[in-house]
Design a protein around this motif. Structure first.
Motif, PDB file in Angstrom:
ATOM      1  N   ASN A  18      16.060   6.159 -34.953  1.00 22.50           N
ATOM      2  CA  ASN A  18      16.714   7.287 -35.609  1.00 22.50           C
ATOM      3  C   ASN A  18      17.337   6.793 -36.902  1.00 22.50           C
ATOM      4  N   THR A  19      17.127   7.533 -37.960  1.00 25.20           N
ATOM      5  CA  THR A  19      17.725   7.185 -39.242  1.00 25.20           C
ATOM      6  C   THR A  19      18.943   8.072 -39.481  1.00 25.20           C
ATOM      7  N   VAL A  20      19.683   7.808 -40.524  1.00 25.74           N
ATOM      8  CA  VAL A  20      20.828   8.640 -40.882  1.00 25.74           C
ATOM      9  C   VAL A  20      20.445   9.698 -41.912  1.00 25.74           C
ATOM     10  N   ASP A  21      19.151   9.869 -42.161  1.00 25.10           N
ATOM     11  CA  ASP A  21      18.663  10.883 -43.094  1.00 25.10           C
ATOM     12  C   ASP A  21      18.663  12.234 -42.384  1.00 25.10           C
ATOM     13  N   PHE A  22      19.524  13.137 -42.802  1.00 25.40           N
ATOM     14  CA  PHE A  22      19.640  14.421 -42.120  1.00 25.40           C
ATOM     15  C   PHE A  22      19.109  15.580 -42.953  1.00 25.40           C
ATOM     16  N   GLU A  23      18.720  15.330 -44.182  1.00 26.31           N
ATOM     17  CA  GLU A  23      18.235  16.406 -45.054  1.00 26.31           C
ATOM     18  C   GLU A  23      16.744  16.610 -44.779  1.00 26.31           C
ATOM     19  N   MET A  24      16.436  17.567 -43.923  1.00 26.33           N
ATOM     20  CA  MET A  24      15.057  17.731 -43.488  1.00 26.33           C
ATOM     21  C   MET A  24      14.472  19.097 -43.851  1.00 26.33           C
ATOM     22  N   SER A  25      15.073  19.815 -44.755  1.00 25.70           N
ATOM     23  CA  SER A  25      14.552  21.133 -45.086  1.00 25.70           C
ATOM     24  C   SER A  25      13.225  20.994 -45.817  1.00 25.70           C
ATOM     25  N   ASP A  26      12.335  21.935 -45.538  1.00 23.81           N
ATOM     26  CA  ASP A  26      11.025  21.940 -46.184  1.00 23.81           C
ATOM     27  C   ASP A  26      10.535  23.378 -46.252  1.00 23.81           C
ATOM     28  N   TYR A  27       9.443  23.590 -46.979  1.00 24.81           N
ATOM     29  CA  TYR A  27       8.952  24.940 -47.188  1.00 24.81           C
ATOM     30  C   TYR A  27       7.986  25.415 -46.117  1.00 24.81           C
ATOM     31  N   SER A  28       7.446  24.512 -45.317  1.00 18.10           N
ATOM     32  CA  SER A  28       6.517  24.917 -44.265  1.00 18.10           C
ATOM     33  C   SER A  28       6.723  24.031 -43.038  1.00 18.10           C
ATOM     34  N   ARG A  29       6.330  24.551 -41.886  1.00 18.57           N
ATOM     35  CA  ARG A  29       6.451  23.788 -40.642  1.00 18.57           C
ATOM     36  C   ARG A  29       5.462  22.619 -40.625  1.00 18.57           C
ATOM     37  N   GLU A  30       4.337  22.779 -41.279  1.00 20.87           N
ATOM     38  CA  GLU A  30       3.338  21.707 -41.311  1.00 20.87           C
ATOM     39  C   GLU A  30       3.859  20.491 -42.055  1.00 20.87           C
ATOM     40  N   ALA A  31       4.765  20.701 -42.990  1.00 22.60           N
ATOM     41  CA  ALA A  31       5.318  19.583 -43.752  1.00 22.60           C
ATOM     42  C   ALA A  31       6.283  18.750 -42.919  1.00 22.60           C
ATOM     43  N   LEU A  32       6.718  19.272 -41.768  1.00 24.11           N
ATOM     44  CA  LEU A  32       7.626  18.537 -40.896  1.00 24.11           C
ATOM     45  C   LEU A  32       6.897  17.680 -39.877  1.00 24.11           C
ATOM     46  N   VAL A  33       5.573  17.664 -39.911  1.00 21.69           N
ATOM     47  CA  VAL A  33       4.797  16.801 -39.030  1.00 21.69           C
ATOM     48  C   VAL A  33       4.481  15.523 -39.798  1.00 21.69           C
ATOM     49  N   TYR A  34       5.036  14.414 -39.324  1.00 25.69           N
ATOM     50  CA  TYR A  34       4.875  13.131 -40.004  1.00 25.69           C
ATOM     51  C   TYR A  34       3.873  12.273 -39.258  1.00 25.69           C
ATOM     52  N   ASP A  35       3.138  11.479 -39.997  1.00 20.34           N
ATOM     53  CA  ASP A  35       2.235  10.512 -39.386  1.00 20.34           C
ATOM     54  C   ASP A  35       2.508   9.151 -39.968  1.00 20.34           C
ATOM     55  N   ILE A  36       1.741   8.169 -39.513  1.00 16.52           N
ATOM     56  CA  ILE A  36       1.954   6.799 -39.995  1.00 16.52           C
ATOM     57  C   ILE A  36       1.759   6.755 -41.481  1.00 16.52           C
TER      58      ILE A  36
END
Length: 140
Positions: free
Chosen positions: A122-140
């Motif tokens: 877990n990181t301390v980065d809490f700013e996770m807003s984005d314009y689409s739900r697909e942009a919140l899926v992270y990969d390697i």
């Protein structure tokens, strides 16, 4: 009304006035204090290092390779099923694909606790807003 009822009503009025006085005293005490809040975008809040926010994958600092051994423990323990680990069929102990859906994650920290290599953190980065739900899926 009898004398006993008048006494009970009087006690309730006095008790209620005492509660109101206590509340007003608290308001007066807080009104004289400096504000605790900050202007967020201009000043970043200081977060505890153990706070649970965005998930990330650790890498070996020497080789630059990911520490994930494709054990899939994080995928099994995740209550939201937001982690997908696809092992590499050609190399044992290597991961081919690793997906984390931050839009589904509830930041419970179970995946970080079961990881044998401390790969997922877990990181301390809490700013996770984005314009689409697909942009919140992270990969390697």
């Amino acid at each position: 009304m009898s004398g006993t009822q008048n006494k009970n009503i009087f006690q309730k009025v006095v008790e209620g006035a005492g509660h109101i006085a206590t509340g007003l005293g608290t308001v007066a005490k807080q009104a004289s204090r400096d504000p605790v809040s900050t202007t967020y975008p201009d000043e970043m809040p200081t977060l505890y290092p153990t706070s649970r926010h965005r998930l990330a994958l650790n890498v070996n600092p020497i080789t630059g390779e990911h520490l994930c051994i494709a054990c899939k423990q994080c995928e099994r323990v995740c209550p939201d099923q937001c982690i997908t680990v696809i092992p590499d069929p050609n190399a044992k102990g290597k991961v081919q694909e690793f997906y984390i859906d931050q839009g589904l994650c509830m930041f419970c920290g179970l995946c970080t606790e079961v990881c044998p290599t401390n790969c997922i953190i877990n990181t301390v980065d809490f700013e996770m807003s984005d314009y689409s739900r697909e942009a919140l899926v992270y990969d390697i």
